[in-house]
Design a protein around this motif. Sequence first.
Motif, PDB file in Angstrom:
ATOM      1  N   ARG A  19     -30.378   4.238   9.716  1.00  0.00           N
ATOM      2  CA  ARG A  19     -29.256   4.142   8.823  1.00  0.00           C
ATOM      3  C   ARG A  19     -27.943   4.615   9.430  1.00  0.00           C
ATOM      4  O   ARG A  19     -26.876   4.204   9.043  1.00  0.00           O
ATOM      5  CB  ARG A  19     -29.524   4.982   7.594  1.00  0.00           C
ATOM      6  N   ARG A  25     -26.202   0.595   7.920  1.00  0.00           N
ATOM      7  CA  ARG A  25     -25.306   0.953   6.849  1.00  0.00           C
ATOM      8  C   ARG A  25     -25.248  -0.203   5.863  1.00  0.00           C
ATOM      9  O   ARG A  25     -25.252  -0.041   4.658  1.00  0.00           O
ATOM     10  CB  ARG A  25     -23.910   1.216   7.399  1.00  0.00           C
ATOM     11  N   THR A  29     -26.263  -0.383   1.939  1.00  0.00           N
ATOM     12  CA  THR A  29     -25.300  -0.965   1.044  1.00  0.00           C
ATOM     13  C   THR A  29     -25.939  -2.023   0.154  1.00  0.00           C
ATOM     14  O   THR A  29     -25.756  -2.041  -1.047  1.00  0.00           O
ATOM     15  CB  THR A  29     -24.183  -1.599   1.888  1.00  0.00           C
ATOM     16  N   ASP A  95      -0.899  -6.171   0.831  1.00  0.00           N
ATOM     17  CA  ASP A  95      -0.875  -4.798   1.360  1.00  0.00           C
ATOM     18  C   ASP A  95      -2.281  -4.359   1.728  1.00  0.00           C
ATOM     19  O   ASP A  95      -2.809  -3.431   1.152  1.00  0.00           O
ATOM     20  CB  ASP A  95      -0.326  -3.858   0.294  1.00  0.00           C
ATOM     21  N   PRO A  96      -2.909  -5.050   2.669  1.00  0.00           N
ATOM     22  CA  PRO A  96      -4.300  -4.689   2.969  1.00  0.00           C
ATOM     23  C   PRO A  96      -4.407  -3.288   3.556  1.00  0.00           C
ATOM     24  O   PRO A  96      -3.473  -2.826   4.201  1.00  0.00           O
ATOM     25  CB  PRO A  96      -4.706  -5.738   4.016  1.00  0.00           C
ATOM     26  N   ALA A  97      -5.529  -2.644   3.299  1.00  0.00           N
ATOM     27  CA  ALA A  97      -5.810  -1.371   3.953  1.00  0.00           C
ATOM     28  C   ALA A  97      -5.818  -1.630   5.450  1.00  0.00           C
ATOM     29  O   ALA A  97      -6.221  -2.709   5.891  1.00  0.00           O
ATOM     30  CB  ALA A  97      -7.160  -0.831   3.502  1.00  0.00           C
ATOM     31  N   ARG A  98      -5.356  -0.643   6.201  1.00  0.00           N
ATOM     32  CA  ARG A  98      -5.138  -0.847   7.630  1.00  0.00           C
ATOM     33  C   ARG A  98      -6.379  -1.376   8.361  1.00  0.00           C
ATOM     34  O   ARG A  98      -6.309  -2.339   9.104  1.00  0.00           O
ATOM     35  CB  ARG A  98      -4.680   0.477   8.240  1.00  0.00           C
ATOM     36  N   ARG A  99      -7.502  -0.719   8.116  1.00  0.00           N
ATOM     37  CA  ARG A  99      -8.704  -1.112   8.863  1.00  0.00           C
ATOM     38  C   ARG A  99      -9.182  -2.512   8.490  1.00  0.00           C
ATOM     39  O   ARG A  99      -9.685  -3.249   9.319  1.00  0.00           O
ATOM     40  CB  ARG A  99      -9.819  -0.092   8.636  1.00  0.00           C
ATOM     41  N   PHE A 167      14.171  -4.648  -3.163  1.00  0.00           N
ATOM     42  CA  PHE A 167      14.708  -4.607  -4.503  1.00  0.00           C
ATOM     43  C   PHE A 167      13.524  -4.732  -5.452  1.00  0.00           C
ATOM     44  O   PHE A 167      12.516  -5.353  -5.097  1.00  0.00           O
ATOM     45  CB  PHE A 167      15.603  -5.828  -4.659  1.00  0.00           C
ATOM     46  N   ARG A 199       1.864  -1.250 -11.018  1.00  0.00           N
ATOM     47  CA  ARG A 199       1.028  -0.636 -12.021  1.00  0.00           C
ATOM     48  C   ARG A 199       0.628  -1.643 -13.079  1.00  0.00           C
ATOM     49  O   ARG A 199      -0.385  -1.509 -13.719  1.00  0.00           O
ATOM     50  CB  ARG A 199       1.708   0.595 -12.621  1.00  0.00           C
ATOM     51  N   ARG A 328     -16.257  -2.205  -8.473  1.00  0.00           N
ATOM     52  CA  ARG A 328     -16.653  -0.798  -8.366  1.00  0.00           C
ATOM     53  C   ARG A 328     -17.471  -0.348  -9.569  1.00  0.00           C
ATOM     54  O   ARG A 328     -17.236   0.704 -10.141  1.00  0.00           O
ATOM     55  CB  ARG A 328     -15.442   0.095  -8.192  1.00  0.00           C
ATOM     56  N   PRO A 474     -20.710   2.798  -1.484  1.00  0.00           N
ATOM     57  CA  PRO A 474     -20.442   4.214  -1.235  1.00  0.00           C
ATOM     58  C   PRO A 474     -19.233   4.427  -0.326  1.00  0.00           C
ATOM     59  O   PRO A 474     -18.548   5.428  -0.425  1.00  0.00           O
ATOM     60  CB  PRO A 474     -21.719   4.721  -0.560  1.00  0.00           C
ATOM     61  N   ASP A 476     -15.687   2.634   2.005  1.00  0.00           N
ATOM     62  CA  ASP A 476     -14.638   1.620   1.916  1.00  0.00           C
ATOM     63  C   ASP A 476     -15.157   0.285   2.446  1.00  0.00           C
ATOM     64  O   ASP A 476     -16.159   0.220   3.122  1.00  0.00           O
ATOM     65  CB  ASP A 476     -13.449   2.008   2.799  1.00  0.00           C
TER      66      ASP A 476
END
Lengths: 500, 325
Positions: A19, A25, A29, A95-99, A167, A199, A328, A474, A476
């Motif tokens: 694992r 992993r 998952t 705006d993707p997460a960096r990884r 803006f 939001r 999630r 569990p 990202d």
Amino acid sequence: MSQDPARANDSARGRGPARASEAARTTGTAGSVDTARAIDTASSAVLGVDALIDDPGTRIVVCCGSGGVGKTTTAAALGLRAAERGRKVVVLTIDPARRLAQSMGIDALDNTPRRVKGIDDSASGELHAMMLDMKRTFDEIVEAHADRERAATILNNPFYQSLSAGFAGTQEYMAMEKLGQLRARDEWDLIVVDTPPSRSALDFLDAPKRLGSFLDGKLIRLLTAPAKLGGRAGMKFLNVGMSMMTGTLGKLLGGQLLKDVQTFVAAMDTTFGGFRTRADATYKLLQAPGTAFLVVAAPERDALREAAYFVERLAAEEMPLAGLVLNRVHGSGATQLSAERALAAAENLAEARIVDQVGGKAGLRNSPDTYGSSEPPATETAVPEAPSSDAGSPAADRTSADGAGTDDDRGTADPSAEADDDRSTEGRTVEQLTAGLLRLHAERMQLLSREQRTRDRFAALHPEVAVAEVAALPGDVHDLAGLRHIGDRLAADSSPTAAS
Amino acid sequence: MSRLQVVSGKGGTGKTTVAAALALALATEGKRALLVEVEGRQGIAQLFETQALPYEERKIAVAPGGGEVYALAIDPELALLDYLQMFYKLGGAGRALKKLGAIDFATTIAPGLRDVLLTGKACEAVRRKDKRGRFAYDYVVMDAPPTGRITRFLNVNDEVAGLAKIGPIHNQAQAVMRVLKSPETAVHLVTLLEEMPVQETADGLAELRAARLPVGRTIVNMVRPAILDEADLELAREAPRTAVAKSLSAAGLGGARRGGVAERLVEPLLTQADEYAERYALEREQRTVLQGLGLPLHELPLLAEGMDLAGLYELAKELRQQGIS
Ligand SMILES: Nc1ncnc2c1ncn2[C@@H]1O[C@H](COP(=O)(O)OP(=O)(O)OP(=O)(O)O)[C@@H](O)[C@H]1O
Ligand SMILES: Nc1ncnc2c1ncn2[C@@H]1O[C@H](COP(=O)(O)OP(=O)(O)O)[C@@H](O)[C@H]1O
Ligand SMILES: [Mg+2]
Ligand SMILES: [Mg+2]
């Protein structure tokens, strides 16, 4: 119940040492993904994601929702799935997460779609991805609509610069604009659009028009071109207000800013044909056949409330909603054990341990031998011994898994420490572990029922909305394998086997 | 202890909640704290389960030990009108300007103007004294814009530099910067133990430092309880399943034999432990990143029952125990 014997005996499930590696992993998952099915979506219809992305008539899928719920992840996962099922897809991420961005090869703001490597192209699909650069998109509009000299004037205008750099509403406006451009090129079978982090999910629909109206608004025109009003008698009153206003605003903002705004609006007007008109045109694209919306939400009060607003709004605008992606979601493979009973049982164990300690040495962990010798005396419940001769028994299973695993999994534990059981686990006993497992389960069950309540409330409000559930992984989601899992989950509910 | 406490963080991490808890925590022993919000969202009213706040300081809560929390939702339009009134004696014309949409227009085309009005009002409350020369509020806590915008928001001087070079707005910006760049102010960042919020915290912190704004603490919110520790997790990897089954059975959960009620729980319970272990490792990784930022680190628990007033007091107590006030 998802507890089938085949899986229970599957030693690859990941309790073993493998694992720790990347590959396994994934296995772990997958296990959690399966368990998420344990609680059914009460009354909602099931969203058939594959039917949606396989349909050649589907040309645009828009993923909406409030911030942080998984819009970008869902958009990327859908894009990947559609591509691996044979379509030529472009994913417009915001705006993707960096990884995640790195794993798709789009680690810099870049306005041109890049082909994503490493996908399964056996169905001859393609995946392209891009990250929206709002300033660049705006610049390109200017460049496309004005001759070189005029474009330079606009691009250098300080008001234009602050407008294009951030803006309120510019990002939404440019996302729509980019979508319009991609669609016009007609190069892709399917465009999957992520929406800007905000939001409120409604911002994606409202912000472009709001910005357009503001820039095309009466006031900005009156203020910036008062000369035009000259002869009109009816404007007399307004003119009094106007001069007071320009006076006051001039004092506040400085004459230069007003002048910049004026130059900008005038320059844009002649070339561009109005912001509002343009916003309206892309808005229409969202109503066109071939466009489908997916609302993404987490099973939490705030996120589902937002989702409900959005669903109502789409209906009012006659925009087609494909369904809700509930992201999630938590599950458990042991829903038959309630939180209350789990906690009570944990208590029992704690009490038994006290008795045990009074009686002598506490049970120790680790090798089956140690275990056997320290097993507490059977309590009120009769506990029949597992047939140890059975090769398929959990005990035998366990032993072999342990034997295979010692090396890499416990690479750090040195043999001398191993010998000293008391110290290496701080005297942790199986009873204590079991009590911990039960408390962990109780926490999970409490979470499940909270999520269930929130979802029921949404389902009661909108029983017509089809739902696809995605388990909370569990960790990202930051690579193609992770996206593939999300994709599998998205589609899983619609497969016939899911009925169990 | 800085008197102006600014709370920022990634969207949805709990800025509003933490700001409110912090105000409660600071308002101990007869002290008085003002909680301000600047985004026109009425987040404070929602949290305290009261009606929408007017543009007016109102007492909204009493802290344990007799302290008081006041709240104010700063409205940039009304703040601008206030200023115009004060400096240009506009009289009724001010209302006409508002009606024409000029106020909205001005704060829209010049976001720096709006920001200086918002921060200006907060700084005014920080410096305000009563008749006896005592500070009107011991602390002002601001529920601020998110990390992505916080540096621009606080760095008003740069932002209004392009606006009128003289006059009240200019002076206001200078006065605001004197407070914001002094030890009177501390900017805290709220985060979760997840990759994106932690990344945003690191980026935001770098920007704040580059702008020489005073940073305070990192507050990790919604931390899930530690149910299993390292020793448990190690044992979970190694313990024979039969042993766990027997243990479950001993706890009164049915038979431990293969296929027995207790035995069938072993697999799913250990799967949950696996998931827990994975999350535990990821969280520890993120915690290490946060520790590397060089700010004091605080943690607030995830309230399992969701947020309500009682929960807010609980978080305030936690902050106090962690020595944040
Ligand atoms: N410690 C906590 N335990 C449980 N729930 C919490 C906790 N902190 C915050 N929440 C909940 O999380 C949600 C987001 O919190 P909050 O509104 O304070 O975030 P925010 O950062 O101000 O969001 P925004 O960026 O939208 O302003 C709310 O529903 C809140 O009740
Ligand atoms: N089902 C899931 N399980 C675990 N983590 C997830 C899941 N969906 C999203 N995430 C994580 O949550 C974070 C926010 O997701 P993201 O897609 O960027 O949200 P949004 O675009 O809505 O703001 C990312 O770190 C992502 O990896
Ligand atoms: Mg996103
Ligand atoms: Mg908030």
